[in-house]
Every structure is written in C-alpha cells, then in structure tokens.
Design an enzyme around this catalytic site. Sequence first.
Site, short mmCIF file in Angstrom:
data_model
loop_
_atom_site.label_atom_id
_atom_site.label_comp_id
_atom_site.label_asym_id
_atom_site.label_seq_id
_atom_site.Cartn_x
_atom_site.Cartn_y
_atom_site.Cartn_z
CB CYS A 2 47.67 57.88 31.05
SG CYS A 2 45.90 58.15 31.21
NE ARG A 27 51.57 53.00 31.67
CZ ARG A 27 52.16 52.86 32.87
NH1 ARG A 27 53.18 52.05 32.99
NH2 ARG A 27 51.72 53.51 33.91
CD1 TRP A 74 42.43 52.83 29.46
CD2 TRP A 74 41.73 53.79 31.35
NE1 TRP A 74 41.51 52.01 30.03
CE2 TRP A 74 41.06 52.57 31.20
CE3 TRP A 74 41.46 54.57 32.47
CZ2 TRP A 74 40.12 52.11 32.12
CZ3 TRP A 74 40.52 54.12 33.38
CH2 TRP A 74 39.87 52.90 33.20
CG ASN A 98 50.40 59.12 33.12
OD1 ASN A 98 49.88 59.52 32.09
ND2 ASN A 98 51.41 58.26 33.13
N GLY A 99 47.17 60.26 36.08
CA GLY A 99 46.62 60.36 37.42
C GLY A 99 45.25 61.00 37.44
CD GLU A 482 43.83 34.97 36.81
OE1 GLU A 482 44.60 35.34 35.90
OE2 GLU A 482 43.23 35.76 37.57
CE LYS A 486 44.81 36.33 33.11
NZ LYS A 486 44.14 37.22 34.06
CD GLU A 489 41.73 40.28 32.70
OE1 GLU A 489 42.24 41.23 33.32
OE2 GLU A 489 42.31 39.18 32.55
CG HIS A 505 23.58 27.15 48.10
ND1 HIS A 505 22.73 27.04 49.18
CD2 HIS A 505 24.45 26.12 48.21
CE1 HIS A 505 23.06 25.99 49.91
NE2 HIS A 505 24.11 25.42 49.34
CE LYS A 604 50.54 43.73 32.70
NZ LYS A 604 49.99 42.37 32.77
#
Length: 609
Positions: A2, A27, A74, A98-99, A482, A486, A489, A505, A604
């Site tokens: 947020c 964000r 958010w 926020n939080g 990574e 990407k 995401e 395996h 973010k």
Amino acid sequence: MCGIVAANASVDSIDFLISGLKQLEYRGYDSAGLAVLGEREPQRFRALGRVAELEALTQAQKAQGALGIAHTRWATHGVPAERNAHPHVSGKLALVHNGIIENYAQLKTQLQALGYVFTSDTDTETVAHLIQHQLKSSSDLLMAVQVALTQVKGAYALAIIHQDFPDQLIVAREGSPLMLGIADNGIYAASDASALISVTRRLVYLENGDIVRIQQNKLEIYDAQGKTVERPETLSQLSASAVELGPYQHFMQKEMFEQPQALGNTLEMLSGMAQLDPGLFGAQAADMFVQVDSVLIIACGTSSYAGMTAKYWIEDLVGIPCSVEIASEYRYRKTVANPNQLVVVISQSGETADTLAALQEAKALGHKFTLAICNVPESAIVRETALRFITRAGPEIGVASTKAFTTQLATLFVLTLVLAKQHGRLCADSEQQYLQELLHLPLAVEKVLALEPEIRNWSGHFADKQHALFLGRGYHYPIALEGALKLKEISYIHAEAYPAGELKHGPLALVDANMPVVIVAPNDSLLDKLKANMQEVSARGGVLYVFADADTAIDSSEGIEVLKMPEHYGLLSPVLHVVALQLLAYHVALVKGTDVDKPRNLAKSVTVE
C-alpha cells in the site's frame, strides 16, 4: 505494498495527493482514496480500481483542501471493494494505514462492545475507532494517537486528520516505511520518496516508534518513549525523470534497458582501483572479513535467487560454507548461531518485512557480522547492519525486478572476490582478470539486449501455453528459477524451474508438446550433462528453447529453438543469461496482453508478512 501520501500545506493539496498516488501505483493496489477537511467532517473520496478513477471523482466533485491524506490499498483484510478502501473514518477523524494490525480482532470486539459500528472488513478501521475513543478523554489529538497505539500490535504507517484539529496532520511509523518532505509551502509525508520529489527533495526519514505532529511549517517528533527528538534532514538524489516512463512502453522495459547503466554505476568505484579493497563494504569490513568462516544469505523472492547464485561463487572461490535462507522461513525456525558467520541480507527496497525481521532475529542470536546489499541507502535494513553496499540501480518501478537483480548479482560477485582475497584464495592475476570482466559487464549486457528481436520471435510460441519448464545446472540453476519467476509474474503462465539433473526424478512426467522447456546452456563444465538432459526432453516430444553460448555446438533443429548468446562470460555468465530470460518473459506478457508493470495480486515493496 500500500502507498500513503499526506499534506499539510498553505495551498490546495489535491493535485499533490493524486500525483503522489500515481507515483506509488507501481507498489501494487486494488483501490484508492483520499480525504480532506470539510465544513463539518472530513470529505472522503474512494474508488475501486486505478487512481485515474479517484482523480475523475475528485474533479467531478471539485474537491479542495490544504490538509489531506491519500492511499492506495493492496487487499489483505477484506476483499477489494469500495467499503474496504482507505481512508477509514470514525466520527470527525479520517485515517490511512499501511501494514497489518495483528490484534485487530480483539480490538474490534472491545470497540463493538463500546458501541462502535464497523463498516469495513479491514484491520485498519479498528485504529480509527480506537483513536476516536481516546479523544473522549483527551483534548490533544497527538496524545490520543500515542495512547491508542500503545494498545496496537503489528506494523503500521499512519496518517491522520481530524475536523476539530484543522491545523494538524499526525503521522506515525512502526515497521512500515514513512518519511516527511519539507517544502516552502508546507510539510508533506509519504511511504516512498518518489511521491515527494514533485514538491521537495528535502526529506526526513522517521524511525520505528516515531509519532509526529505536523503543522504547516512546524514539526514535533516524538519517539517510542514519548520524548521529543530530532531526525536528520537529507537531500534526496532522486530525480523526477528517474521515475518517468519516457519513450518506453512499460517501466519493466525501461528498467531492462537501463541495466548496462545501472551495472556501470554500481561498479563505478572499481574503475579507479588497482586492487580490490574491503572498504567497499564499510570501514569495519577488513577486520570482519578475516574472521568470517562461513556466510549466511537471507532474502526473499528474486533476491534469494541472487543469494543462491552467490552460494556457488563463494564456495568455489572463497572455499568457505555458504547457506541461503528464505527470510520468512529463517525468522520462524530454530537455527544454530555462529558468531564468525557473515550474515548478508539482500533487499531491493530495504524495507522487506520478512528480511528485516530475519536480520533482527540473527542479531538477537548474537550475529555481529552483518552486511546489507540494498538499492535504497536510507532504508531500515541498511540502518541496522554493520556493513553495507548500496547498489546504484536507481528507482525500480516495475513489480518484476530486473536491474535490481543484476546489480545484486554484480555486488555479490565483488563480495566473493573480496572475501577470497581476504582469505588468501585470490592471486593477483585472477584479481585483475575478474576486475576487467566486471568492468566489461555493462557492454556485455548491451550485447544481450541487442538480441531482443530474436527473443521477441519466440514469444508467440508461448502465448497459448499454460505451463513452462525451465532447466539449468550449477550456478545457472538459480537463473532458471529467476526466469521461471519472471514468466509467471507477468504473463501468468505457470512456470517451474529445476536443476536439469532432476528431470528423471519427477518433472519429466510433465513433458509433452504443450510444455515448452527453456534451457540455460552456457559453455561450462556441465554442458555435456545438460545436452543429455535435452535429449531426454526431445525423446518425449518436448520443444526446447535454448539460450546457448556461441561455442556450445548446439544448433536449431526440429523441436529445438536455439538462440546464441554474444559471448561466454565465465562465472559472470548468470548476469547475461538472466537478461535474456527477462526479455523472454516481457515479450510473452506483451503477446498475452497482461499488465506488465502491475501484475495482479502482487506488490513491489512487500512490507507485511
């Protein structure tokens, strides 16, 4: 996550509040709102969706106000809905947050018993009612906030206004970032410096526990013990152009193409060095590094993959054990402390809640050798470590990290070399060779970026796929991880990565013509093993997309698409290969039409658990 912006100015603040929220859109959020003082009570405007919808609402209703607060939310507690959007109100009080309030359920029960009616599903509304209740026994808004927050458990950044206190903006911080901006026409607050640079570059960073009364040209800062304190003013080096899109289609695209410059800036101090100096990491680094007998790297998400890559480098070149821990796991499990272990925490924002908490846990266990690798010099993590290295990537707006990751890799390689030298494992010739490779790295990345047209041609092959598999070996396995991250995401294709030797395996059961398999294939000692893994995929009808070095003798054929990298780069090869994987994910997302910079459900800066 947020975002907060707030103002106590001598001019109308609506334009600032809206523009500040727009700067914080990266964000991640699902709704936006703002409040300014009205004739009898705060005027509140809230909209589900983008800030542009809130802007249209405020313009239609001709909102005005010099004292105001604003927020992008958010969703955590309560679904994305207008009723859950901030600001939340209680009587004549309006508040943004926020939080996470961990004991909100208990507080809510108590407040409902006192007659307070809740209109949202959020944890935040409890704080609004709690402060309003304290005002029944106090005529001072700041004191009411101080008393109320003694009952709150959790993380918060708060901005509060009240109709009966028309000259005051109250802000408070515990665990979530919050800073002040000092301007000629008033004092501003935000959760990110990018929201403030349109009005000022003079910033004051608040500490945990700080509560501040802001009047137009006056600050009163109180610490967690209620004592008056002063916090230093700093001049932000952030420029307005750094957070503007410019000629690019997306911030992610801009930031991918900024990687040569970001790497050059991060490694700039090496250009004038005849040899590596531990002082790159702080004045105490030389003394600490000679005592280090192992390394513990703590990080989340993309940063953890940088740490995994560094594990290979450190154990290879330094010859000491290195372990990598996911921060959210480390902080909640029993570990064996080693006072001679170097604890390295990696965070792009320096405010990642789990990483910060894990650092604090490590310090509580007795770890004194601590190092932060971070892109934000004023951040909480940087302030809590004995040593630090600031990557100079510049602002990273896209949620999917690109230049922050490659600059972290470069920094970790420098750290590896310095540790190797301190431990007598790096000869002078090797030191000079690695220094030259580091300084050449920006140009090498430019050559990879020039492959964009060829990579774009692959993107259509992925557009109708639901799943993808990424394979790598050795220190390219974290790069495969990574690459998969990407792709998932920003394109929402389910992607997983494995060490290529693990195919037999389990993962091989998934391979068919509808499962593209992306291979990271540098010309290293494991290449022949990797070729055998590729044969296993081809034999099951899988289609391979191979990022290969020029001299790997892997060529395109039926079922195998090969893109030749411009040069083999030895131990630094992961930096080049990951840039190619970034481009692949980006162009697949473009074909699929997803929101590249603001992928669904993601944020973010992850400042809550």
